[in-house]
Design an enzyme around this catalytic site. Structure first.
Site, PDB file in Angstrom:
ATOM      1  N   ASP A  60      13.777  50.060  15.832  1.00  0.00           N
ATOM      2  CA  ASP A  60      13.797  50.335  17.262  1.00  0.00           C
ATOM      3  C   ASP A  60      14.682  51.554  17.517  1.00  0.00           C
ATOM      4  O   ASP A  60      15.722  51.730  16.874  1.00  0.00           O
ATOM      5  CB  ASP A  60      14.357  49.102  17.976  1.00  0.00           C
ATOM      6  CG  ASP A  60      14.418  49.246  19.478  1.00  0.00           C
ATOM      7  OD1 ASP A  60      14.151  50.352  19.992  1.00  0.00           O
ATOM      8  OD2 ASP A  60      14.748  48.253  20.150  1.00  0.00           O
ATOM      9  N   SER A 107       9.596  51.060  20.236  1.00  0.00           N
ATOM     10  CA  SER A 107      10.367  50.780  21.451  1.00  0.00           C
ATOM     11  C   SER A 107      10.918  49.366  21.461  1.00  0.00           C
ATOM     12  O   SER A 107      11.902  49.084  22.134  1.00  0.00           O
ATOM     13  CB  SER A 107       9.490  50.979  22.688  1.00  0.00           C
ATOM     14  OG  SER A 107       8.467  49.999  22.730  1.00  0.00           O
ATOM     15  N   ASP A 108      10.268  48.462  20.717  1.00  0.00           N
ATOM     16  CA  ASP A 108      10.604  47.040  20.746  1.00  0.00           C
ATOM     17  C   ASP A 108      10.726  46.571  22.198  1.00  0.00           C
ATOM     18  O   ASP A 108      11.689  45.931  22.590  1.00  0.00           O
ATOM     19  CB  ASP A 108      11.901  46.762  19.984  1.00  0.00           C
ATOM     20  CG  ASP A 108      12.060  45.283  19.652  1.00  0.00           C
ATOM     21  OD1 ASP A 108      11.038  44.575  19.625  1.00  0.00           O
ATOM     22  OD2 ASP A 108      13.200  44.838  19.431  1.00  0.00           O
ATOM     23  N   HIS A 109       9.729  46.946  22.984  1.00  0.00           N
ATOM     24  CA  HIS A 109       9.720  46.678  24.428  1.00  0.00           C
ATOM     25  C   HIS A 109       9.661  45.178  24.679  1.00  0.00           C
ATOM     26  O   HIS A 109       8.636  44.536  24.482  1.00  0.00           O
ATOM     27  CB  HIS A 109       8.500  47.379  25.045  1.00  0.00           C
ATOM     28  CG  HIS A 109       8.418  47.274  26.532  1.00  0.00           C
ATOM     29  ND1 HIS A 109       9.342  47.861  27.370  1.00  0.00           N
ATOM     30  CD2 HIS A 109       7.509  46.663  27.335  1.00  0.00           C
ATOM     31  CE1 HIS A 109       9.010  47.621  28.630  1.00  0.00           C
ATOM     32  NE2 HIS A 109       7.901  46.896  28.631  1.00  0.00           N
ATOM     33  N   LYS A 110      10.788  44.607  25.087  1.00  0.00           N
ATOM     34  CA  LYS A 110      10.861  43.172  25.375  1.00  0.00           C
ATOM     35  C   LYS A 110      11.639  42.978  26.684  1.00  0.00           C
ATOM     36  O   LYS A 110      12.810  42.580  26.686  1.00  0.00           O
ATOM     37  CB  LYS A 110      11.546  42.428  24.230  1.00  0.00           C
ATOM     38  CG  LYS A 110      11.520  40.908  24.374  1.00  0.00           C
ATOM     39  CD  LYS A 110      12.211  40.251  23.188  1.00  0.00           C
ATOM     40  CE  LYS A 110      12.201  38.729  23.326  1.00  0.00           C
ATOM     41  NZ  LYS A 110      12.989  38.261  24.479  1.00  0.00           N
TER      42      LYS A 110
END
Length: 204
Positions: A60, A107-110
């Site tokens: 990330d 991005s590890d969009h969480k």
């Protein structure tokens, strides 16, 4: 085969990776993508060329930019999974990107709602909105001299496209022309009101 060499913690994940490689070597695709690796200088995972498995690693963008000191007084917006580590661990990740051990920056969009993050550190949810800060955090590695611009752009575009075998990430004839033009020297300030994502809790 791609030679895999990385710094992994002694918490057992090294054994898990060895097991995954062994299992994956028996599959038809023989491709293994590793994410969320924990970093600790001095412990190596390397030499799986004989396993006939194509290994890929990703990280990330936030882990190349920040370390555990940035959490300060338990800032819950920086409660992530895996958590931010020491500065030497961040430097090891950057080195992994430079020597191509790490192929991809994600991005590890969480995203989490504000109510889930505005709790005590122990109770707060893990995760953050990352897709809108992916490029700026990645480019920071170029601006501070940590990595070449070409390496960063490849990790964001062409490398993941090659791994997933899709016609993206480069300007070859016949590929989708979904490119963007960016002024990499223009300052950008992250402001809540300018974010498009429904969740506004970014790590920065």
């Amino acid at each position: 085969n791609q030679h895999m060499k990385n710094y992994i913690t002694k918490s057992g994940i090294g054994y898990d990776v060895h097991k995954l490689v062994k299992i994956n070597s028996k599959t038809k695709d023989k491709k293994l993508i590793l994410g969320g690796l924990k970093i600790d200088n001095g412990y190596f995972l390397e030499g799986h060329s004989d396993a006939d498995v194509l290994l890929h690693a990703m990280t990330d963008s936030i882990y190349g930019a920040l370390n555990e000191n940035d959490i300060g007084d338990f800032r819950t917006f920086l409660k992530l999974s895996p958590p931010l580590r020491r500065e030497e661990d961040r430097e090891a990740l950057v080195q992994g990107l430079k020597d191509k051990t790490i192929d991809v920056i994600v991005s590890d969009h969480k995203p989490e709602d504000e109510e889930s993050k505005r709790l005590t550190f122990a109770q707060a949810a893990t995760g953050a909105s990352g897709i809108e800060t992916l490029l700026s955090l990645s480019l920071e590695l170029f601006h501070n001299g940590s990595a070449k611009l070409e390496t960063i752009i490849q990790a964001l575009t062409s490398n993941p496209a090659k791994i997933l075998n899709i016609n993206k990430g480069n300007l070859s004839i016949g590929n989708d022309a979904d490119f963007c033009i960016v002024d990499i020297n223009k300052p950008w300030i992250v402001k809540k009101e300018n974010l498009i994502s429904k969740s506004k809790n970014t790590s920065i």
